[in-house]
Design an enzyme around this catalytic site. Structure first.
Site, short mmCIF file in Angstrom:
data_model
loop_
_atom_site.label_atom_id
_atom_site.label_comp_id
_atom_site.label_asym_id
_atom_site.label_seq_id
_atom_site.Cartn_x
_atom_site.Cartn_y
_atom_site.Cartn_z
N GLY A 48 -11.11 -9.83 -3.31
CA GLY A 48 -9.76 -10.80 -2.66
C GLY A 48 -9.76 -11.94 -3.43
O GLY A 48 -8.71 -12.33 -3.88
N ARG A 73 0.77 -1.20 -0.12
CA ARG A 73 0.07 0.00 0.01
C ARG A 73 0.88 1.17 0.13
O ARG A 73 0.43 2.52 -0.57
CB ARG A 73 -0.92 0.06 1.05
CG ARG A 73 -2.03 -1.05 1.11
CD ARG A 73 -2.86 -1.21 2.37
NE ARG A 73 -4.09 -1.84 2.13
CZ ARG A 73 -4.83 -2.39 2.88
NH1 ARG A 73 -4.63 -2.15 4.07
NH2 ARG A 73 -5.71 -3.12 2.56
N LYS A 88 -21.26 -18.19 -2.03
CA LYS A 88 -22.66 -18.06 -1.53
C LYS A 88 -23.30 -16.82 -2.51
O LYS A 88 -22.53 -15.79 -2.83
CB LYS A 88 -22.73 -17.27 -0.03
CG LYS A 88 -22.27 -18.43 0.94
CD LYS A 88 -22.46 -17.93 1.97
CE LYS A 88 -22.11 -18.87 3.12
NZ LYS A 88 -22.04 -18.27 4.52
N GLY A 90 -14.10 -3.38 -0.36
CA GLY A 90 -15.24 -3.10 -0.07
C GLY A 90 -15.72 -1.76 -1.18
O GLY A 90 -16.80 -1.66 -1.74
P1 AMP Z 1 -16.45 -15.47 -1.90
O1 AMP Z 1 -15.81 -15.12 -0.84
O2 AMP Z 1 -18.04 -15.42 -1.82
O3 AMP Z 1 -16.05 -14.92 -3.33
O4 AMP Z 1 -15.95 -16.99 -2.04
C1 AMP Z 1 -14.69 -17.51 -2.29
C2 AMP Z 1 -14.75 -18.89 -1.73
O5 AMP Z 1 -15.60 -19.60 -2.58
C3 AMP Z 1 -13.35 -19.55 -2.41
O6 AMP Z 1 -12.83 -19.97 -0.83
C4 AMP Z 1 -13.86 -20.95 -3.12
O7 AMP Z 1 -13.14 -22.07 -2.78
C5 AMP Z 1 -15.30 -20.99 -2.72
N1 AMP Z 1 -16.09 -21.97 -3.51
C6 AMP Z 1 -16.20 -21.89 -4.88
N2 AMP Z 1 -16.89 -22.62 -5.42
C7 AMP Z 1 -17.37 -23.53 -4.38
C8 AMP Z 1 -17.98 -24.77 -4.59
N3 AMP Z 1 -18.47 -25.42 -5.54
N4 AMP Z 1 -18.33 -25.13 -3.21
C9 AMP Z 1 -17.73 -24.61 -2.01
N5 AMP Z 1 -16.90 -23.48 -1.93
C10 AMP Z 1 -16.86 -22.79 -3.09
#
Ligand code: AMP
Length: 398
Positions: free
Chosen positions: A355, A35, A199, A378
């Site tokens: 991230g 940074r 999610k 964010g």
């Molecule tokens: P996010 O922080 O919501 O962007 O989620 C990122 C995370 O989603 C990463 O750590 C991935 O390992 C996880 N991820 C991606 N695809 C899947 C899946 N099919 N099942 C479980 N986790 C997942």
């Protein structure tokens, strides 16, 4: 509008809001200076223009006033080194008579580091009088902290009103905003967004906003299974958010109404455990057997994603399409990354942010093939949600 390119810094004290919220170890040594490096071009521009930079930032999360472990004095020597030995003085505070005097006595090329803004409650409250007190130290204000641009804090936004003709973006925030605007405003078409991650619940506002902008939306990763389930498919033990089945249906409906080409995995790599040692097989996304879970996009899905990405003129990628941390389930995300690099080679503008997608880009070593990589977190997500960022609006007067 003033810009850092045309402003005359000669003899001026320039208040620069940077993001020097760097990690320190238990000996209060900097463990990652990314940074600080990112802010150097702006600081150097002021010095080269004959001005004196007044550096202001927050560091950590001080609760009740000053705490030595959150003092910006721990960064002074390193900043001096990074500036080739420039004099960097440490102020005892960020407001007050003594600070004002120190700022006034700086010679051109000398730097003053103001103490942690968050030692005062007025910073995060966006207190106008506090902003006024900071403003008294300088002749102009440069906002170069995109990471805090979504906050209406005293130093990131409120202070702007004390510099109606002497406010501007620094280089870092300027390139971030210009790059994001290539996606959000007037993108070259077709515009494709790839949203992945675990999610759907955390991405709803972005997905809804993207549906008003994009031509193609690839939804991948764990959120796939909430959609499959909503359509009556068998998802075995795959990750799913049962409370969001209606949301998934609504997103599909909205996509149809807006004429957006919504693309999701048709086949997946299913595993009999959430583990690198799991047994795997390729199955249809809506026929995952009990005891199995979908952890990556399958070959047919990858071909589908690739085709869309490689024919796009603007691409936004946020979130992996599989559990990329495990090599066994990294193939989908790697293929997406490679397709983005291919499209970029052909002239597309590509932006990767958030991230985990940045972690993907680093893991697959493809950063040099991407047009712009945003590390803003964010602030980036709020921009993509269509919100006005106070730290951007304050400079542009939106
Ligand atoms: P996010 O922080 O919501 O962007 O989620 C990122 C995370 O989603 C990463 O750590 C991935 O390992 C996880 N991820 C991606 N695809 C899947 C899946 N099919 N099942 C479980 N986790 C997942």
């Amino acid at each position: 509008m003033q810009t850092i390119h045309n402003y005359n810094f000669s003899g001026k004290k320039a208040l620069i809001r940077v993001d020097f919220n760097v990690p320190l170890n238990e000996n209060l040594e900097i463990t990652d200076d990314t940074r600080m490096l990112a802010a150097l071009p702006t600081i150097k521009k002021v010095i080269e223009g004959g001005g004196s930079p007044l550096i202001m930032s927050h560091l950590g999360r001080p609760k009740n006033g000053p705490e030595d472990k959150f003092s910006l004095r721990h960064l002074v020597n390193h900043l001096s080194e990074l500036l080739g030995g420039a004099t960097v003085k440490m102020a005892p505070d960020c407001i007050g008579e003594q600070v004002k005097k120190m700022a006034g006595e700086l010679k051109p090329g000398e730097v003053l580091m103001l103490e942690n803004l968050r030692f005062h409650k007025g910073e995060e409250k966006g207190d106008e009088e506090f902003a006024n007190q900071i403003a008294k130290n300088g002749d102009c204000w440069i906002n170069d902290a995109f990471g805090t641009a979504h906050r209406a804090h005293a130093s990131t936004a409120v202070i702007a009103k004390f510099f109606p003709n002497d406010k501007m973006f620094g280089y870092l925030i300027e390139s971030e905003v210009e790059s994001l605007d290539k996606v959000v405003k007037n993108p070259k078409r077709p515009l494709t967004a790839i949203m992945g991650g675990a999610k759907v619940s955390t991405k709803i506002p972005i997905i809804e906003n993207l549906l008003s902008m994009v031509d193609n939306l690839i939804l991948g990763g764990g959120m796939t299974y909430t959609f499959v389930k909503a359509n009556g498919g068998e998802i075995g033990d795959s990750i799913c958010e049962p409370d969001f089945l209606d949301t998934a249906k609504n997103i599909e409906k909205l996509a149809r109404e807006k004429g957006v080409n919504l693309i999701m995995a048709t086949d997946v790599i299913a595993a009999d455990a959430f583990s690198e040692d799991a047994n795997t097989k390729i199955v249809s996304a809506d026929q995952i057997p009990e005891g199995w879970q979908g952890l990556d996009a399958g070959p047919e899905s990858i071909a589908l994603f690739k085709e869309v990405i490689e024919n796009s003129a603007t691409i936004l990628w946020n979130g992996p399409v599989g559990v990329f941390e495990m090599d066994k389930f990294a193939g989908g995300s790697k293929a997406v990354g490679k397709a983005i690099v291919e499209a970029t080679k052909k002239g597309a503008f590509s932006l990767v942010g958030g991230g985990d997608s940045v972690a993907c880009v680093n893991k697959f070593d493809i950063a040099s093939g991407i047009s712009y990589i945003s590390t803003a977190g964010g602030a980036l997500l709020e921009y993509l949600e269509g919100r006005v960022l106070p730290g951007v609006a304050a400079v542009r007067e939106e």
